[in-house]
Design a protein around this motif. Structure first.
Motif: not given
Length: 508
Positions: A328-335
């Protein structure tokens, strides 16, 4: 009912199996209740290990109270001992089939282990007892969603032999244009000629992260791709030589606590050829700055390949990242594409490091079978998601135990191993010491098994609630004696741990 002994003809009374149990001494009942109440206060104060000890006392005094078992299961869940929580919750529901929290606890533990179908079964059972419970309805809906997702993924799954490398086929051309609005650090070079990582870029990137800003996607993907290329060249067990006049620092779990990672470097210096480190798994999940942690570690790995080492933890895996926040963090900050890239990168991480042929470092612990050698670890095919058994599983999941031999894991995965197992393994492989991580420790570290096993944990005040110290351990090459440094948590921006995790876990 009575029978007679053939020698003296004295009657021997055989208890009726269906007779009600003898009434308990009221003083014993009161003592058990007092232990439970004291345990509850410790639980509220987040002293979970101490609470478990007192719940155990209450159970020993009066094992017929479902709530004692259920409360101990809750404490085990807080310590991520999900296997022990399942066993206690099962006992609670066996004693009282209408004890709703027993089903809750077992469902929570199954969900945390990624066993969504078992969790759903427990929650549906609980819903029959308390159909209007709002927390139960929320958890049931979340669990049903995960089961549907799992079935969808299983339907679309490609056989492992047919899977294509995401990083090998990644087209970064869509990120090649660096917008004028981007004011962050830039790598040397260009998309056409290739990018180079420099000390200046890494230091500027760390400061960008400290200011809660991200780096450009083009550079983020470049770090992952270059790190994957480097990691793939390493064996599953990396041998490191520490010269007599040099030192080497081993850190345990960081779990997305970026500002505590910076504090380690403030206390002990940044990674460099004169100041080498090993970070022993669980870089991500739980803490909400996991992207910052993993990019900082990978960047220093690329900058100084022989001065920063990384071993895989059980949280460098697809199943854990889906639940505990990293996805979830990677999707929120990058994709979302980057999530797939990280999964492939994590599968390239080595499983263990051997220091001067004397100290073995791995994330979890030792193995289900006897006679495992260092060469067996070297031969492990690690380029995959962790299996549910075998050397790779145990290296990531096992825990030491005060009980001799091998016993079932309190986590529900891997095993627990006694000091006899530690001694036998070390002696057979000509080793002196085992260093592992994987467990919160009150002082940040613990020495066990007659001084031959060290646990080091480097995430202080884990998840902003455990109150533990962090620690790292330094070895000098001339004697390889461990020297410990402990430290407390430092302030971090107002982003709670687990901010990107599955919402189910918020109620646990």
């Amino acid at each position: 009912m009575a029978s007679r002994d053939e020698d003296d003809n004295e009657p021997i009374v055989v208890p009726d199996a269906h007779a009600p149990p003898a009434p308990m001494d009221p003083a014993v009942i009161a003592e058990a209740e007092a232990a439970k109440e004291e345990a509850n206060q410790l639980f509220k104060g987040k002293h979970y290990s101490a609470a478990i000890d007192l719940y155990t006392k209450a159970i020993d005094l009066n094992p017929s109270k479902a709530i004692y078992w259920g409360n101990r299961a809750a404490a085990y869940i807080k310590l991520e001992s999900y296997g022990a929580a399942v066993a206690d919750a099962e006992k609670a529901t066996e004693i009282d089939p209408k004890y709703i929290k027993g089903y809750y606890r077992r469902g929570d533990a199954h969900f945390a282990l990624g066993k969504y179908k078992l969790a759903l079964k427990d929650l549906r059972t609980a819903a029959k007892v308390a159909p209007r419970d709002p927390d139960l309805r929320r958890k049931l809906a979340e669990c049903e969603k995960e089961v549907k997702r799992l079935r969808f993924e299983e339907a679309l799954a490609v056989p492992e032999a047919e899977q294509v490398s995401v990083l090998a086929t990644l087209d970064l051309s869509m990120y090649d244009v660096i917008e004028d609005s981007y004011t962050g650090p830039r790598m040397q070079g260009s998309a056409a000629e290739g990018y180079t990582l420099t000390q200046e870029f890494v230091e500027a990137m760390v400061e960008e992260f400290r200011a809660q800003r991200t780096i450009h996607k083009r550079f983020a993907f470049e770090i992952i791709r270059q790190a994957h290329t480097l990691l793939r060249t390493l064996p599953s067990l990396v041998d490191v030589v520490i010269p007599d006049d040099k030192h080497f620092t081993v850190c345990g779990d960081v779990h997305g606590q970026f500002f505590d990672l910076l504090n380690i470097w403030d206390l002990n210096g940044r990674p460099s050829p004169d100041n080498p480190y090993l970070f022993n798994g669980d870089f991500v999940d739980r803490g909400s700055f996991s992207c910052e942690v993993i990019f900082a570690l990978l960047a220093y790995k690329l900058l100084h390949p022989e001065a920063l080492h990384m071993t895989r933890g059980n949280h460098e895996s697809k199943s854990m990242n889906k639940v505990y926040g990293f996805d979830g963090e990677v999707k929120a900050k990058y994709n979302g594409t980057m999530v797939d890239c990280f999964r492939e990168l994590f599968c390239a991480l080595p499983l263990a490091v051997c220091l001067n042929g004397r100290v073995l470092v791995l994330h979890g612990g030792l193995f289900q079978q006897d006679n495992v050698t260092l060469d067996d670890i070297r031969r492990v095919d690690r380029f995959k998601e962790p299996p549910e058994e075998g050397i790779m599983c145990d290296a990531l999941w096992a825990d030491p135990s005060p009980v001799p031999g091998r016993t079932p894991s309190k986590r529900g995965v891997g095993l627990s191993f006694g000091k006899d197992v530690t001694r036998s393994f070390l002696d057979a492989n000509g080793l002196e010491l085992l260093v592992r991580s994987h467990e919160v420790k009150e002082e940040g570290y613990e020495v066990e098994h007659d001084g031959r096993l060290i646990t080091v944990f480097s995430a202080p005040n884990y998840c902003d609630q455990m109150g533990n110290k962090g620690a790292f351990v330094r070895f000098n090459g001339n004697d390889m004696v461990p020297h410990f440094t402990t430290f407390s948590a430092v302030p971090h921006p107002d982003v709670r741990p687990m901010a990107y995790a599955n919402s189910y876990l918020m109620g646990m």
